[in-house]
Scaffold this active site. Sequence first.
Site, PDB file in Angstrom:
ATOM      1  N   GLY A  94     -18.614 -12.167  -5.028  1.00 54.35           N
ATOM      2  CA  GLY A  94     -19.450 -11.484  -6.006  1.00 54.35           C
ATOM      3  C   GLY A  94     -20.667 -12.313  -6.386  1.00 54.35           C
ATOM      4  O   GLY A  94     -21.374 -12.844  -5.533  1.00 54.35           O
ATOM      5  N   TYR A  95     -20.862 -12.451  -7.680  1.00 56.11           N
ATOM      6  CA  TYR A  95     -22.021 -13.185  -8.197  1.00 56.11           C
ATOM      7  C   TYR A  95     -21.689 -14.642  -8.518  1.00 56.11           C
ATOM      8  O   TYR A  95     -22.494 -15.342  -9.130  1.00 56.11           O
ATOM      9  CB  TYR A  95     -22.550 -12.493  -9.461  1.00 56.11           C
ATOM     10  CG  TYR A  95     -22.999 -11.068  -9.248  1.00 56.11           C
ATOM     11  CD1 TYR A  95     -24.315 -10.771  -8.906  1.00 56.11           C
ATOM     12  CD2 TYR A  95     -22.104 -10.005  -9.384  1.00 56.11           C
ATOM     13  CE1 TYR A  95     -24.728  -9.462  -8.711  1.00 56.11           C
ATOM     14  CE2 TYR A  95     -22.503  -8.692  -9.187  1.00 56.11           C
ATOM     15  CZ  TYR A  95     -23.816  -8.425  -8.852  1.00 56.11           C
ATOM     16  OH  TYR A  95     -24.217  -7.121  -8.653  1.00 56.11           O
ATOM     17  N   HIS A 155     -13.267 -15.140 -16.563  1.00 54.43           N
ATOM     18  CA  HIS A 155     -13.064 -13.946 -17.374  1.00 54.43           C
ATOM     19  C   HIS A 155     -11.807 -13.204 -16.943  1.00 54.43           C
ATOM     20  O   HIS A 155     -11.041 -12.730 -17.782  1.00 54.43           O
ATOM     21  CB  HIS A 155     -14.283 -13.034 -17.252  1.00 54.43           C
ATOM     22  CG  HIS A 155     -14.659 -12.718 -15.842  1.00 54.43           C
ATOM     23  ND1 HIS A 155     -14.993 -13.696 -14.932  1.00 54.43           N
ATOM     24  CD2 HIS A 155     -14.737 -11.538 -15.156  1.00 54.43           C
ATOM     25  CE1 HIS A 155     -15.271 -13.142 -13.771  1.00 54.43           C
ATOM     26  NE2 HIS A 155     -15.114 -11.840 -13.870  1.00 54.43           N
ATOM     27  N   ASP A 173     -12.498   7.678  -8.140  1.00 61.73           N
ATOM     28  CA  ASP A 173     -13.830   7.801  -8.729  1.00 61.73           C
ATOM     29  C   ASP A 173     -13.869   7.097 -10.083  1.00 61.73           C
ATOM     30  O   ASP A 173     -13.160   7.491 -11.017  1.00 61.73           O
ATOM     31  CB  ASP A 173     -14.200   9.279  -8.910  1.00 61.73           C
ATOM     32  CG  ASP A 173     -14.392   9.988  -7.580  1.00 61.73           C
ATOM     33  OD1 ASP A 173     -14.865   9.331  -6.638  1.00 61.73           O
ATOM     34  OD2 ASP A 173     -14.069  11.190  -7.498  1.00 61.73           O
ATOM     35  N   THR A 209      -6.235  -2.158  -6.031  1.00 54.15           N
ATOM     36  CA  THR A 209      -7.351  -2.636  -5.222  1.00 54.15           C
ATOM     37  C   THR A 209      -6.851  -3.109  -3.861  1.00 54.15           C
ATOM     38  O   THR A 209      -5.684  -3.491  -3.723  1.00 54.15           O
ATOM     39  CB  THR A 209      -8.084  -3.798  -5.926  1.00 54.15           C
ATOM     40  OG1 THR A 209      -9.214  -4.195  -5.139  1.00 54.15           O
ATOM     41  CG2 THR A 209      -7.167  -5.007  -6.092  1.00 54.15           C
ATOM     42  N   LYS A 233     -11.693 -22.762 -11.584  1.00 52.19           N
ATOM     43  CA  LYS A 233     -12.112 -21.371 -11.756  1.00 52.19           C
ATOM     44  C   LYS A 233     -11.019 -20.548 -12.423  1.00 52.19           C
ATOM     45  O   LYS A 233     -11.289 -19.766 -13.350  1.00 52.19           O
ATOM     46  CB  LYS A 233     -12.483 -20.752 -10.407  1.00 52.19           C
ATOM     47  CG  LYS A 233     -12.928 -19.293 -10.532  1.00 52.19           C
ATOM     48  CD  LYS A 233     -13.205 -18.653  -9.190  1.00 52.19           C
ATOM     49  CE  LYS A 233     -13.586 -17.184  -9.382  1.00 52.19           C
ATOM     50  NZ  LYS A 233     -13.840 -16.495  -8.101  1.00 52.19           N
ATOM     51  N   ASP A 248     -11.197  -4.201 -13.819  1.00 50.66           N
ATOM     52  CA  ASP A 248     -12.581  -3.761 -13.676  1.00 50.66           C
ATOM     53  C   ASP A 248     -13.442  -4.834 -14.316  1.00 50.66           C
ATOM     54  O   ASP A 248     -13.216  -5.209 -15.471  1.00 50.66           O
ATOM     55  CB  ASP A 248     -12.822  -2.403 -14.329  1.00 50.66           C
ATOM     56  CG  ASP A 248     -14.112  -1.786 -13.810  1.00 50.66           C
ATOM     57  OD1 ASP A 248     -14.170  -1.481 -12.608  1.00 50.66           O
ATOM     58  OD2 ASP A 248     -15.069  -1.628 -14.593  1.00 50.66           O
ATOM     59  N   SER A 249     -14.374  -5.340 -13.557  1.00 50.98           N
ATOM     60  CA  SER A 249     -15.137  -6.483 -14.049  1.00 50.98           C
ATOM     61  C   SER A 249     -16.572  -6.431 -13.566  1.00 50.98           C
ATOM     62  O   SER A 249     -16.911  -5.698 -12.631  1.00 50.98           O
ATOM     63  CB  SER A 249     -14.474  -7.790 -13.601  1.00 50.98           C
ATOM     64  OG  SER A 249     -14.323  -7.818 -12.195  1.00 50.98           O
TER      65      SER A 249
END
Length: 204
Positions: A157-158, A184, A38, A7, A179, A74-75
């Site tokens: 992100g969220y 996760h 991809d 990444t 955090k 990947d999350s």
Amino acid sequence: MKIVLATNNKDKVKEIKAFYDGYEIYALNEICEPFEIDETGSSFKENALIKATAVYAKLCALKLENEFIALSDDSGISVEALGFAPGIYSARYSGKDATDASNRKKLTCELHKLRLKKSGAFYTACIAVASKFGNFSTHGFMYGTVIDEERGDNGFGYDFMFMPDGFDGTIGQLDVKTKLAISHRSKGLELAKYILNSLEKYYK
């Protein structure tokens, strides 16, 4: 043993480096020219392995496989009221040119369509490792509630919409240390330490 991350996301790189402070870690663009991968998998695990193996193939082409391993993450977030969407599509929830802000806006709109201000939700992270000794993966989860407003200014992100179980605020309102202790991604990275520790002795 050196680790190259699959990444160039500055926030992810920063978080993973903070967690693995004992390892020599590089973002993808520090080792090679960035390239598109991809993500055609149907699960977090499949997509994480696709990314890790693609980067490892690049390492092999550069003849760096005896020095580096590839690590990917990947999350995403799964919201109960939305049939566990966006899931693996979390990063591109609002479309091809999605941003964190546009994704949060879409999530809020989807909740409001159901006349909801909150819903049970959970984060999933799959950590994948690709090396000359094979491919490995781990998972981490964080459960809580997603709300229809943004709170806090720490995270990405969220994070600003997600309240983890046992806390009164969102991830965006927590300090970095807290955090890292509950996320996760951290849980997946913690399990991946067993993989890294096992591999490391073969790279010395």
